[in-house]
Each structure stands twice: as C-alpha cells, then as structure tokens.
Design an enzyme around this catalytic site. Structure first.
Site: not given
Ligand code: NAD
Ligand code: MG
Ligand code: MG
Length: 340
Positions: A48, A51, A108
């Site tokens: 965004r 961000s 996920h």
């Molecule tokens: P996070 O919260 O760490 O990061 C999210 C990112 O998305 C941030 O950079 C935020 O600024 C950005 N964002 C938010 N809204 C947005 C928009 N509308 N447009 C563009 N960017 C936007 O997220 P995460 O924990 O990495 O999770 C991401 C995915 O990975 C999820 O589906 C989660 O289930 C999956 N996942 C995460 C982990 C983990 O280690 N955290 C492990 C396996 C799977």
């Molecule tokens: Mg999970």
C-alpha cells in the site's frame, strides 16, 4: 505421499516468470529475497502507498508497484498480506487486473479453502506454504538450507500448476528440506491446529504456567525465566536434531525419569487430546475462521487487548534484562524490525 527434493524440481520454470510478491512482512521479504538470490530476474513487491515497509523494499533495490499494477504486470502473483485482508485485496486489486493465464499463489490455504476468495476460473491457483516463520525461511536459505514446504493446486488451467509450485518452492529453498504435495484443506486445517494447540498457543501457555507457578511459589523470576523460557530452545534444538529420543538421551537420567512420571500429569494426555479435538472441530467447521473474521470486521478489539495483556506479562521484562547479558543472542537476531 509425494515428497519433492531439489532433483525433482525445475527451478527454470519460475525463473522465466515475472513474479509479484504482495506484502513485505514475515513471508513477503523471505520469498522476494530468496527468489531473487535463486536467479528470478523479474521480481516486484507490491505494498500500500503508506506502508511502513516501503523503505525496506527500496533498500534491496527491488521494484515497488501498487497491488493493481503488480497484478497487471506479473505472470505469478504471490499473496503475502495478512489472511484477514486477502479477500478485499483480491476483489479490489487483483481480480480486475490479473491477466488471462496468470497464476495466483498463496502461502496458506485459508482464503481459498473457506471460500473467502472465489477465484476467477481462467487461471491457476496454487499454494506454496513454508512450514516455518518467514524470518527462518530467509535465515535457513542464507545458510544453504531450507524450510520444508507444502504445495497444493486448487485450479490447474495451464496443466502444469504443480510443476510451477514445486519450482517456486525450490527457489525459496523448500526442496532442500522436502516439499510435500497436499490440498488447500489439509494444509489449512493442520496449520491452524498446529499453531493453536502446540507450536504457538500450546508452547506459550505451557511456558506461562510454568513461569507463574515458580514465581508464585517464591522463586526468583530470573530463575523461573531461565528454567521455563530460555532453556526451552536448548531442549527443542535437541528434539529438532533427532526427535524426542535424542533429547531424552542428552538429559540426565533424573530429568528423563521426571519426564515420564510428571510430564503427563502436568499435561494430561487424554484430557488434553479431548480439548484438542474440540479445537480441531472448531477449525474444521469454519467456526474459528468465522469468529476471527468477525473480530477483524469490528476493529480487532479483543485481539489488540490480548496483545497488550500478553506483552505486559512479567516474563517479558525479566527476559529483556537477562538477554542483555547474552549479547550473542541479539547479535544473530532472526527478526530485525527495521529491516525485515
Ligand atoms: P505479515 O503481517 O508479516 O506481513 C503482511 C505484509 O502485507 C506487510 O508488509 C503489510 O504492510 C502488507 N500489506 C497489508 N495489507 C496490504 C495491502 N492491501 N496491499 C499490499 N500489502 C499489504 O504477514 P505474514 O505473517 O507474512 O503472512 C502472509 C501470509 O503467509 C499469510 O497467508 C500467512 O498465513 C502465511 N504464512 C505466514 C507464516 C509466517 O511465518 N508469518 C508462515 C506460513 C504461512
Ligand atoms: Mg499459520
Ligand atoms: Mg535441569
């Protein structure tokens, strides 16, 4: 069960694609940087406009686009924004702009499995889900290792969606460790169950209960911290390396005997499993996801209250103090909030 390793993957498939990573959080930064270091030349990150992660992407010299522009530009769009925001992102920014024959990817299965996103029928939908935190996905890759991944295909318009998923998994380091073929349903339900009952929810509740029991009995909080928090990693490292048996071999006979007689008293197996089955049913029925999305729709009041409450737990302050005396822990941090 199908498990893919490096020799089963053609990493050139993903290297020939334009890949957009939406979001630059825990998973986003790890995917973008690992793909780049594996030789994927055309990579963009979408955020965004406001961000806080913008400067992190710029510092890596990675192209920054808006989500809509990324959807127009990319062959493969990997959605790595928080699960609770993905449906809106898809409706507003991706659905109108994704090209014919594009590939929509997730880390996920939640949004696809629970039908929060009903993707257009004209492109592939796949999943590459690392079985570890994003910061570990990056750190293991840099060490020459990898984090195991799950891959699944929900729509296979191209006819080679699984090959592409495995190729992507290889480029983020997954096939070094092992990549398992599964379904969106299986990944989603087991992932939610594991994080809630064992990995994140279970372990933290066990730690808090142990810490509080010792402190309430009059022992020094520093003592309780070392015993119930700090040493957890040392024990888990031994389990990671060689299973429970490896850990039980390394500890004293006294500790091993105590494990057998007291462990199942502190965590009664039949009772715990009964409660875990209820949690699993809540996940399978969609109730957990329904409740979580309702919480998000009203501004996450209880989520934020839990966060504040947990952050104020006395073990956090004790831990901060004690870790100052162990500079090597912070010298090799996995999480560096300003840069990743
Ligand atoms: P996070 O919260 O760490 O990061 C999210 C990112 O998305 C941030 O950079 C935020 O600024 C950005 N964002 C938010 N809204 C947005 C928009 N509308 N447009 C563009 N960017 C936007 O997220 P995460 O924990 O990495 O999770 C991401 C995915 O990975 C999820 O589906 C989660 O289930 C999956 N996942 C995460 C982990 C983990 O280690 N955290 C492990 C396996 C799977
Ligand atoms: Mg999970
Ligand atoms: Mg001991």
């Amino acid at each position: 069960m199908r498990v893919y390793y490096d020799q089963d993957a053609d990493v050139n498939l993903i290297k020939s694609k334009k890949v957009a990573i939406i979001g630059y959080g825990s998973q986003g930064h790890a995917h973008a940087l690992n793909l780049r270091d594996s030789g994927v030349r055309e990579i963009a990150v979408a955020l965004r406009p406001d961000s806080v992660s913008t400067h992190k992407v710029k510092a890596e010299n990675i192209t920054l686009l808006s989500p809509a522009d990324a959807a127009r530009w990319a062959d493969v769009v990997m959605v790595l924004v928080p699960d609770e925001l993905q449906a809106d992102l898809y409706q507003q920014d991706l659905k109108p702009h994704l090209g014919n024959g594009a590939v929509l990817a997730f880390a996920h299965g939640l949004n696809i499995h629970f039908n929060l996103i009903e993707p257009r029928k004209d492109f592939d939908v796949l999943m590459i889900a690392p079985k570890g935190p994003g910061h570990t996905v990056r750190a293991e890759y840099l060490k020459g290792g990898g984090v195991p991944c799950l891959v699944a295909v929900a729509q296979n318009v191209s006819g080679n969606a699984m090959e592409l998923a495995v190729s992507y998994a290889a480029a983020i380091g997954g096939t070094r460790a092992g990549v398992i073929e599964t379904t969106f349903r299986e990944e989603c339900e087991t992932d939610l169950f594991g994080e809630q009952t064992v990995l994140c929810g279970g372990v933290t509740s066990l730690i808090r209960a142990g810490f509080e029991t010792l402190v309430e009995a009059g022992y020094a909080p520093e003592m309780a911290y070392f015993e119930c928090v700090h040493e957890m990693k040392l024990i888990v490292d031994l389990i990671y390396e060689g299973g429970l048996a490896n850990m039980l071999y390394s500890i004293s006979n006294t500790a091993e005997y105590g494990t057998y007689v007291s462990g199942p008293c502190a965590v009664p197996q039949e009772k715990t499993k009964k409660l875990m089955r209820q949690i699993l049913e809540n996940i399978q029925s969609g109730r957990f996801v329904h409740d979580w999305l309702t919480e998000c729709r009203v501004g996450q009041p209880s989520f934020k209250a839990y966060r504040r409450h947990w952050a104020n737990h006395p073990l956090e302050a004790v831990g901060t103090r004690l870790r100052h005396m162990m500079p090597w822990i912070t010298a090799n941090r996995l999480v560096e909030r300003n840069t990743n």
